[in-house]
Structure formats: C-alpha cells, structure tokens
Enzyme design. Structure first.
Site, PDB file in Angstrom:
ATOM      1  N   LEU A  97       0.856  -1.202  -0.009  1.00 19.63           N
ATOM      2  CA  LEU A  97       0.040   0.061   0.092  1.00 19.63           C
ATOM      3  C   LEU A  97       0.930   1.363   0.010  1.00 19.63           C
ATOM      4  O   LEU A  97       0.415   2.333  -0.544  1.00 19.63           O
ATOM      5  CB  LEU A  97      -0.937  -0.144   1.326  1.00 19.63           C
ATOM      6  CG  LEU A  97      -2.011  -1.200   1.208  1.00 19.63           C
ATOM      7  CD1 LEU A  97      -2.628  -0.983   2.573  1.00 19.63           C
ATOM      8  CD2 LEU A  97      -2.879  -1.219   0.206  1.00 19.63           C
ATOM      9  N   SER A  98       1.986   1.062   0.533  1.00 22.06           N
ATOM     10  CA  SER A  98       2.879   2.431   1.017  1.00 22.06           C
ATOM     11  C   SER A  98       4.286   1.923   0.895  1.00 22.06           C
ATOM     12  O   SER A  98       4.554   1.049   1.565  1.00 22.06           O
ATOM     13  CB  SER A  98       2.337   3.404   1.772  1.00 22.06           C
ATOM     14  OG  SER A  98       3.261   4.489   1.822  1.00 22.06           O
ATOM     15  N   SER A  99       5.086   2.873   0.429  1.00 19.03           N
ATOM     16  CA  SER A  99       6.675   2.613   0.526  1.00 19.03           C
ATOM     17  C   SER A  99       7.381   3.791   0.472  1.00 19.03           C
ATOM     18  O   SER A  99       6.995   4.965   0.272  1.00 19.03           O
ATOM     19  CB  SER A  99       7.129   1.605  -0.696  1.00 19.03           C
ATOM     20  OG  SER A  99       7.040   2.438  -2.026  1.00 19.03           O
TER      21      SER A  99
END
Length: 326
Positions: A97-99
């Site tokens: 979902l996010s990095s």
C-alpha cells in the site's frame, strides 16, 4: 525519536550509514545538476521515517523494526534504512500500500523538479514523510504541502516529520483533486503512478510551473502554460510506483503477450510503450511500432494536456504517433 530512543552505538551507526548513502547517491550523479540536494540528504535522518519496514521473503514479507529486542536485529533494521533501495512500509493482505522510495531515485526526481528558493511545492502521496522533509529542509515548512488519501498514512507521516523537526502542511484527501486551499503551487511532485494528468493540478499551478509524476513506468516532467495546458517529455529513467488511490488510478499492463517474441516481452522499453498506449494500441500494434522506430527509449515520448483532451506521443506532439489518454 517518537517511538523509541536509539542508544549511542546505533546513533553512531545511523550517522555512518547516512554518510555512506550520501556518498553512494553522489557517485550516481543523481543530483549533479543541483548539488544543493546533497545537504538535505545529509541532514534528514531517514531512519526516523521508517521505524519499521517489510522485506520480501519466500511466501510474503518479513518485518524489521526499531523496537526489536535483539540488538543485532535493531542494527540490521538501521542499516537497511540507509540502503539505496525502496522500502515497503505498509502491507495489507499481501498487497503493498505504501513505500519509501529508493533514495537515489528521490534525489533524481527532486533535482528534475527544478525547485527554486521561495517555491511552493505540492507533493502527491505523503508516504513516510521523508520526501516532504527533504523539501521542507530546503524550502521551509511553510512552502511544502503533502497529501494522501489514507488518514493512517498522513498521521504517521506527520509524526515522523515532527520527530525529525519538520512541520510542513500534511493533508488527508484525494491527491487527484490537489489542495486548492494551499494553492497556487510552483511545483507539483507525485510519488505514486497515474494513468492521466488531473486537471486540478494544472488549475492550482502558476504559469510556468513544473509537474513531475510517475506515469506508465516512467517519469514525465510537464511545464504548465496555463490552467488548461501543459506539455513535456519523459525522463530516460525507469520508475515503478504504487498507484494513486483516489480519483485517477494507474492501470496495469496488458497480459496477453504470448504471440510476441520473447526479446520484446521481456524488454523494459517495450513494456513502457505497452503501458503508455494501453487502450489505444493492442500489443501487436505496439510491437510493430516499437520495431519500426528502432526500439525507442522513454526520453523520446511525451505528454500534452490541451484544453479538454490529453495525449501521449512519440518524438513530436503533432507527429504521426499520438495516443489519447484517459
């Protein structure tokens, strides 16, 4: 730190690892056109923005975190925070979902953004807050706005930023709609991939503003003429980002490539063309074009936004090879 206190050995390790990362980015030439960015990367502690992250392992992800009871694993977490690689920071049901992006790529993007003192910058995709901290270090808190759709992401970004001593505006909302209450902007940078250029971004930019965003596994740099017009070319650099969640999503690549030669199916340049022309060319038409034009690199492509339509093109916005965008 907000979530833990590093002992002196780890503080020394953090300083040493950060210096090594800066030397590595310096050697890559990522900020050679604007070396002022070196100071920001030297000053902003990346480990404060990734108190935990996930490493891909067979069958899923392994979590590394600052509070691990084993000292050797805490040191492993810290060293990993300063590797020149992207770090997965939010995973749900096996989906990323996010990095936190690869630091050298962040340095290249910030350099290509072409910021100047006094510029107001809008960042689409708050992530960990690290990129906003780099911008705030150079421009000042009041000149930086970052937005994300997920309130958990914006809250953690806000906490990370505060722990590092930065306080830019962190907004929860749909990045495709921009942040009109903070406009106008001189620069817009996105850290998520798109399939079309949101009109709201152009409307919130001053004439002459620059927009840099991931698009179709590349990076497009647009110069804004006015609220309805922008144009620019892709950088030669490949770029793979998590899609924007909200009003303007990036689409996946076509799957049916079985009839094409293996050298095309596995070629990064060809797969970029597939992503850019999705919905306009089928894979076999794209392959024919790719071969006819001598397997063009990303830097030969561009995007034009004009009035109520936008299109991608090869070599020339008015040339024979152009494809409508959503």
């Amino acid at each position: 730190m907000a979530t833990h206190a590093l002992d002196q050995d780890l503080e020394n390790l953090a300083a040493s690892a950060r210096a090594e990362l800066v030397r590595e980015i310096d050697a890559s030439g990522a900020w050679s056109a604007d070396p002022v960015w070196r100071e920001a990367f030297e000053a902003v502690p990346r480990h404060l923005f990734v108190p935990y992250y996930y490493i891909g392992v067979r069958g899923g992800y392994e979590r590394r975190w600052c509070g691990d009871p084993a000292p050797e694993r805490r040191a492993q977490w810290l060293r990993g925070a300063y590797t020149d690689t992207p770090l997965a920071t939010r995973v749900r049901d096996g989906e990323l979902l996010s990095s936190s992006s690869q630091p050298s790529l962040m340095a290249e993007m910030l350099t290509e953004l072409g910021v100047e003192d006094g510029n107001a910058v809008l960042e689409i995709g708050a992530g960990t807050g690290y990129n906003a901290a780099l911008l705030a270090h150079r421009l000042g808190d009041d000149r930086v706005t970052t937005i994300d759709l997920d309130p958990e992401i914006t809250e953690s970004a806000r906490q990370h930023l505060a722990a590092a001593g930065y306080h830019p505006a962190v907004v929860t909302g749909d990045g495709a709609r921009g942040v009109p209450e903070r406009a106008p902007f001189d620069r817009v940078i996105a850290t998520c991939s798109l399939s079309s250029i949101p009109g709201a971004w152009l409307a919130q930019c001053v004439p002459g503003a620059r927009i840099l965003t991931p698009f179709a596994t590349g990076l497009i740099v647009l110069r804004v003429r006015d609220a309805g017009h922008a144009e620019g070319r892709f950088l030669r650099t490949p770029a793979f980002f998590v899609p924007l969640r909200g009003g303007t999503r990036a689409e996946g690549e076509p799957r049916d490539l079985g009839g094409l030669p293996q050298r095309a199916r596995g070629n990064d340049r060809f797969r970029f063309l597939l992503a850019l022309t999705r919905g306009s060319l089928d894979p076999y038409e794209a392959y024919t074009l790719w071969e006819r034009e001598d397997q063009p690199g990303r830097e030969r492509y561009g995007i034009t936004v004009g009035g109520d339509r936008s299109w991608a093109w090869l070599d020339d916005p008015e040339g024979p090879y152009a494809w409508p965008l959503p």
